[in-house]
Scaffold this active site. Structure first.
Site, PDB file in Angstrom:
ATOM      1  N   ASN A   1      12.623  -1.077  17.049  1.00 44.66           N
ATOM      2  CA  ASN A   1      13.023  -2.408  17.565  1.00 44.66           C
ATOM      3  C   ASN A   1      13.989  -3.131  16.619  1.00 44.66           C
ATOM      4  O   ASN A   1      14.371  -4.263  16.871  1.00 44.66           O
ATOM      5  CB  ASN A   1      11.784  -3.278  17.832  1.00 44.66           C
ATOM      6  CG  ASN A   1      11.031  -3.612  16.541  1.00 44.66           C
ATOM      7  OD1 ASN A   1      11.426  -3.177  15.463  1.00 44.66           O
ATOM      8  ND2 ASN A   1       9.970  -4.383  16.658  1.00 44.66           N
TER       9      ASN A   1
ATOM     10  N   ASN B   1       6.963   7.930  -4.284  1.00 44.87           N
ATOM     11  CA  ASN B   1       7.965   6.856  -4.246  1.00 44.87           C
ATOM     12  C   ASN B   1       9.334   7.350  -3.776  1.00 44.87           C
ATOM     13  O   ASN B   1      10.070   7.948  -4.565  1.00 44.87           O
ATOM     14  CB  ASN B   1       8.074   6.213  -5.636  1.00 44.87           C
ATOM     15  CG  ASN B   1       6.863   5.359  -5.933  1.00 44.87           C
ATOM     16  OD1 ASN B   1       5.713   5.828  -5.837  1.00 44.87           O
ATOM     17  ND2 ASN B   1       7.086   4.102  -6.250  1.00 44.87           N
TER      18      ASN B   1
ATOM     19  N   SER C   1       0.907   7.472   2.912  1.00 44.12           N
ATOM     20  CA  SER C   1       1.411   6.959   1.640  1.00 44.12           C
ATOM     21  C   SER C   1       0.426   7.229   0.520  1.00 44.12           C
ATOM     22  O   SER C   1      -0.784   7.285   0.746  1.00 44.12           O
ATOM     23  CB  SER C   1       1.614   5.439   1.774  1.00 44.12           C
ATOM     24  OG  SER C   1       1.727   4.848   0.511  1.00 44.12           O
TER      25      SER C   1
ATOM     26  N   SER D   1      13.617  -4.647  14.022  1.00 45.47           N
ATOM     27  CA  SER D   1      13.167  -5.921  13.425  1.00 45.47           C
ATOM     28  C   SER D   1      13.330  -5.858  11.912  1.00 45.47           C
ATOM     29  O   SER D   1      13.506  -6.872  11.254  1.00 45.47           O
ATOM     30  CB  SER D   1      11.690  -6.169  13.770  1.00 45.47           C
ATOM     31  OG  SER D   1      10.881  -5.146  13.198  1.00 45.47           O
TER      32      SER D   1
ATOM     33  N   THR E   1      -0.381   5.189  -1.425  1.00 41.49           N
ATOM     34  CA  THR E   1      -1.186   3.972  -1.599  1.00 41.49           C
ATOM     35  C   THR E   1      -2.597   4.161  -1.055  1.00 41.49           C
ATOM     36  O   THR E   1      -3.484   3.379  -1.356  1.00 41.49           O
ATOM     37  CB  THR E   1      -0.529   2.769  -0.882  1.00 41.49           C
ATOM     38  OG1 THR E   1      -0.093   3.184   0.405  1.00 41.49           O
ATOM     39  CG2 THR E   1       0.641   2.226  -1.664  1.00 41.49           C
TER      40      THR E   1
ATOM     41  N   PHE F   1       7.097   6.887  12.013  1.00 43.29           N
ATOM     42  CA  PHE F   1       7.400   6.111  10.796  1.00 43.29           C
ATOM     43  C   PHE F   1       7.169   4.621  11.018  1.00 43.29           C
ATOM     44  O   PHE F   1       6.901   3.879  10.093  1.00 43.29           O
ATOM     45  CB  PHE F   1       8.883   6.268  10.417  1.00 43.29           C
ATOM     46  CG  PHE F   1       9.279   7.610   9.915  1.00 43.29           C
ATOM     47  CD1 PHE F   1      10.067   8.464  10.692  1.00 43.29           C
ATOM     48  CD2 PHE F   1       8.886   8.048   8.662  1.00 43.29           C
ATOM     49  CE1 PHE F   1      10.468   9.704  10.217  1.00 43.29           C
ATOM     50  CE2 PHE F   1       9.287   9.301   8.186  1.00 43.29           C
ATOM     51  CZ  PHE F   1      10.069  10.118   8.971  1.00 43.29           C
TER      52      PHE F   1
ATOM     53  N   ASP G   1       9.531  -2.624  21.138  1.00 38.11           N
ATOM     54  CA  ASP G   1       8.431  -2.908  20.227  1.00 38.11           C
ATOM     55  C   ASP G   1       7.276  -1.989  20.615  1.00 38.11           C
ATOM     56  O   ASP G   1       6.752  -2.080  21.726  1.00 38.11           O
ATOM     57  CB  ASP G   1       8.019  -4.391  20.365  1.00 38.11           C
ATOM     58  CG  ASP G   1       6.917  -4.744  19.364  1.00 38.11           C
ATOM     59  OD1 ASP G   1       6.643  -5.950  19.203  1.00 38.11           O
ATOM     60  OD2 ASP G   1       6.339  -3.808  18.760  1.00 38.11           O
TER      61      ASP G   1
ATOM     62  N   ASP H   1      -0.138  -3.724  -8.787  1.00 39.69           N
ATOM     63  CA  ASP H   1       0.431  -2.461  -9.282  1.00 39.69           C
ATOM     64  C   ASP H   1      -0.671  -1.582  -9.876  1.00 39.69           C
ATOM     65  O   ASP H   1      -1.526  -2.079 -10.621  1.00 39.69           O
ATOM     66  CB  ASP H   1       1.465  -2.736 -10.386  1.00 39.69           C
ATOM     67  CG  ASP H   1       2.858  -2.955  -9.815  1.00 39.69           C
ATOM     68  OD1 ASP H   1       3.689  -3.575 -10.503  1.00 39.69           O
ATOM     69  OD2 ASP H   1       3.107  -2.513  -8.677  1.00 39.69           O
TER      70      ASP H   1
ATOM     71  N   TYR I   1      -1.129  -3.371   3.327  1.00 37.24           N
ATOM     72  CA  TYR I   1      -0.256  -2.250   3.720  1.00 37.24           C
ATOM     73  C   TYR I   1      -0.978  -0.927   3.480  1.00 37.24           C
ATOM     74  O   TYR I   1      -1.091  -0.093   4.374  1.00 37.24           O
ATOM     75  CB  TYR I   1       1.055  -2.281   2.930  1.00 37.24           C
ATOM     76  CG  TYR I   1       1.784  -0.976   2.969  1.00 37.24           C
ATOM     77  CD1 TYR I   1       1.703  -0.079   1.897  1.00 37.24           C
ATOM     78  CD2 TYR I   1       2.507  -0.599   4.094  1.00 37.24           C
ATOM     79  CE1 TYR I   1       2.343   1.145   1.941  1.00 37.24           C
ATOM     80  CE2 TYR I   1       3.155   0.618   4.144  1.00 37.24           C
ATOM     81  CZ  TYR I   1       3.066   1.490   3.069  1.00 37.24           C
ATOM     82  OH  TYR I   1       3.698   2.701   3.125  1.00 37.24           O
TER      83      TYR I   1
ATOM     84  N   LYS J   1      -2.586   2.141   6.075  1.00 44.85           N
ATOM     85  CA  LYS J   1      -2.355   3.591   5.986  1.00 44.85           C
ATOM     86  C   LYS J   1      -3.688   4.338   5.924  1.00 44.85           C
ATOM     87  O   LYS J   1      -3.868   5.380   6.544  1.00 44.85           O
ATOM     88  CB  LYS J   1      -1.490   3.921   4.766  1.00 44.85           C
ATOM     89  CG  LYS J   1      -0.045   3.426   4.875  1.00 44.85           C
ATOM     90  CD  LYS J   1       0.670   4.021   6.088  1.00 44.85           C
ATOM     91  CE  LYS J   1       2.117   3.578   6.163  1.00 44.85           C
ATOM     92  NZ  LYS J   1       2.817   4.100   7.372  1.00 44.85           N
TER      93      LYS J   1
HETATM   94  C1  WQD Z   1       7.503   0.982  -8.782  1.00 46.02           C
HETATM   95  C2  WQD Z   1       7.321   0.471 -10.191  1.00 46.02           C
HETATM   96  C3  WQD Z   1       6.807  -1.861 -10.283  1.00 46.02           C
HETATM   97  C4  WQD Z   1      10.643  -3.483  -9.023  1.00 46.02           C
HETATM   98  C5  WQD Z   1       6.126   1.962  -3.346  1.00 46.02           C
HETATM   99  C6  WQD Z   1       6.092   1.447  -1.967  1.00 46.02           C
HETATM  100  C7  WQD Z   1       4.869   1.902  -1.263  1.00 46.02           C
HETATM  101  C8  WQD Z   1       4.664   3.387  -1.426  1.00 46.02           C
HETATM  102  C9  WQD Z   1       4.757   3.815  -2.867  1.00 46.02           C
HETATM  103  C10 WQD Z   1       5.415   4.489   0.582  1.00 46.02           C
HETATM  104  C11 WQD Z   1       6.140  -0.501 -10.305  1.00 46.02           C
HETATM  105  C12 WQD Z   1       8.139  -1.549 -10.992  1.00 46.02           C
HETATM  106  C13 WQD Z   1       9.637  -2.591  -9.348  1.00 46.02           C
HETATM  107  C14 WQD Z   1      11.214  -4.291 -10.043  1.00 46.02           C
HETATM  108  C15 WQD Z   1       9.741  -3.275 -11.643  1.00 46.02           C
HETATM  109  N1  WQD Z   1       5.622   4.134  -0.688  1.00 46.02           N
HETATM  110  N2  WQD Z   1       9.206  -2.489 -10.629  1.00 46.02           N
HETATM  111  N3  WQD Z   1      10.747  -4.144 -11.326  1.00 46.02           N
HETATM  112  O1  WQD Z   1       4.870  -0.351  -5.903  1.00 46.02           O
HETATM  113  O2  WQD Z   1       4.898   2.103  -6.515  1.00 46.02           O
HETATM  114  O3  WQD Z   1       5.115   1.351  -4.133  1.00 46.02           O
HETATM  115  O4  WQD Z   1       5.999   3.337  -3.363  1.00 46.02           O
HETATM  116  O5  WQD Z   1       4.504   4.250   1.261  1.00 46.02           O
HETATM  117  O6  WQD Z   1       5.066   1.554   0.084  1.00 46.02           O
HETATM  118  O7  WQD Z   1       6.127   0.049  -2.035  1.00 46.02           O
HETATM  119  O8  WQD Z   1       6.992   1.010  -5.765  1.00 46.02           O
HETATM  120  O9  WQD Z   1       9.322   0.601  -6.357  1.00 46.02           O
HETATM  121  O10 WQD Z   1       7.849  -1.399  -5.792  1.00 46.02           O
HETATM  122  O11 WQD Z   1       7.482  -0.166  -7.933  1.00 46.02           O
HETATM  123  O12 WQD Z   1       9.330  -3.175 -12.815  1.00 46.02           O
HETATM  124  O13 WQD Z   1      12.140  -5.133  -9.828  1.00 46.02           O
HETATM  125  O14 WQD Z   1       8.493  -0.267 -10.547  1.00 46.02           O
HETATM  126  O15 WQD Z   1       6.065  -2.844 -10.995  1.00 46.02           O
HETATM  127  O16 WQD Z   1       5.525  -0.330 -11.548  1.00 46.02           O
HETATM  128  P1  WQD Z   1       5.391   0.998  -5.668  1.00 46.02           P
HETATM  129  P2  WQD Z   1       7.981  -0.044  -6.409  1.00 46.02           P
END
Ligand code: WQD
Length: 351
Positions: A33, A180, A126, A35, A128, A82, A59, A299, A151, A155
């Site tokens: 969609n 990642n 993920s 969005s 996560t 996805f 949607d 984190d 989020y 998942k």
């Molecule tokens: C990575 C590291 C931040 C930005 C992501 C997705 C999640 C999943 C896994 C798919 C962390 C650090 C980040 C910045 C920083 N993927 N950072 N400064 O949180 O591991 O999760 O990958 O499902 O959906 O969100 O990834 O890239 O946000 O962070 O220091 O400006 O980089 O603290 O340690 P994350 P991220």
């Protein structure tokens, strides 16, 4: 030629997966969609593959509209799902938005999979789902800890919904747990387009380097890791995309041994934030303007994958290095700034 419906086909992983599927002989359609995405990315997919992609701008939370896509395409042999919201921070602020969007859309698609007897279903999961693991690297058998965000919770629930669905359905399913995703297609014709201020590390690095944001912050340098910053497993978007094509092939060849199979998709290498920045500076020649800042809530300290199952069962071997991820991400950022070919106009506003 098998036809694959890719939901969220205009997204970062979705668009790269469309390219890989086409290059491996599949017919594809998208349902998105827009969005959180830009349909113009399909112009980029066409530039790379020569194929025009039909996107159903619907949607997936609307069952009738979702059902109509399946009615119009009675030759769909597989689904790669996805479509979902994926901003971890936003999900913490607005959990109900995430539960409603991510789960209602999944259930609607599964109801159509059941009704139209679609044989194969691949789900975008993920890392996560592991929460903050006690042991790393994590395998597919590593027990799930409580998700750190709504989020991640969607998942975890999505996987459970699929497991229950598969119990009585004839559909064979695969859950792909991404680590990642990073980088962009080597052509720099498609890539990641975060809306608003980038939350993820690699777009934050490239947008800082090109001057779109003045400075970035390293979220925490006092963690119990080799340099104090968090450890992650970065995987090139093209390697990730190819794993989806291999998953469909795996299912078509009848290799699955159960109704639902799970695979980790990472490189198996843990990289710290500071090491990622160093790799970027090395390949780009740009000295990055960053500051060491406080930890970011939610984190996990460290997570990276054991991907032996994907290698042994899917025959999936990541080809791109961390330097390749940084260089392709940088090439894409430079093209976003200097070239509007693919988009006709500037990409969606980033603020
Ligand atoms: C990575 C590291 C931040 C930005 C992501 C997705 C999640 C999943 C896994 C798919 C962390 C650090 C980040 C910045 C920083 N993927 N950072 N400064 O949180 O591991 O999760 O990958 O499902 O959906 O969100 O990834 O890239 O946000 O962070 O220091 O400006 O980089 O603290 O340690 P994350 P991220």
């Amino acid at each position: 030629m098998s036809k694959i419906l890719v939901t969220g086909g205009c997204g970062f992983i979705g668009s790269h997966t469309l390219v890989d599927l086409i290059e491996n002989g599949y017919e594809v359609i998208s349902a998105d969609n827009n969005s959180r995405s830009n349909a113009a990315i399909l112009d980029g997919v066409e530039m790379i593959t020569g194929k025009k992609i039909k996107n159903y701008k619907i949607d997936l939370c609307n069952f009738d509209d979702t059902y109509a896509v399946f009615q119009e395409n009675d030759d769909i042999s597989g689904i790669i799902h996805f479509a979902a919201y994926k901003a971890v921070g936003e999900s913490v602020e607005n959990p109900l938005l995430y539960f409603q969007n991510n789960l209602e859309s999944l259930v609607n698609v599964l109801k159509c999979v059941q009704e139209f007897k679609i044989p194969y279903f691949v789900f975008s999961s993920s890392c996560t789902v592991y929460g903050s693991p006690d042991q790393i690297p994590v395998t597919e058998q590593t027990p799930m800890k409580p998700a750190e965000s709504a989020y991640g919770f969607t998942k975890q629930m999505g996987e459970q919904i699929i497991n229950e669905f598969a119990r009585t359905a004839d559909t064979k399913c695969i859950l792909l747990r991404y680590f990642n995703p990073a980088g962009s297609h080597p052509s720099a014709i498609i890539g990641e387009m975060p809306l608003g201020k980038p939350q993820n590390l690699v777009p934050a690095i490239t947008q800082t380097a090109i001057g779109r944001i003045p400075k970035m912050h390293v979220h925490g340098t006092d963690y119990p890791t080799r340099d104090g910053s968090c450890v992650r497993d970065y995987i090139h978007i093209c390697d990730l995309a190819h794993a989806h094509t291999l998953s469909i092939k795996f299912l078509e060849e009848g290799k699955s041994q159960s109704k639902v199979e799970v695979f980790n998709l990472g490189t198996g290498d843990g990289v710290t934030v500071l090491e990622a920045i160093e790799a970027f500076e090395k390949v780009s020649g740009v000295k990055l303007n960053y500051e060491k800042g406080p930890r970011r809530p939610g984190d996990v300290v460290a997570i990276y994958a054991n991907c032996d199952m994907a290698k042994d069962r899917l025959g999936w071997v990541p080809k791109f290095s961390l330097e390749d991820m940084m260089l392709t991400a940088w090439k894409w950022e430079q093209r976003l700034k200097h070239d509007v070919t693919v988009f006709g106009s500037q990409p969606p506003s980033l603020n």
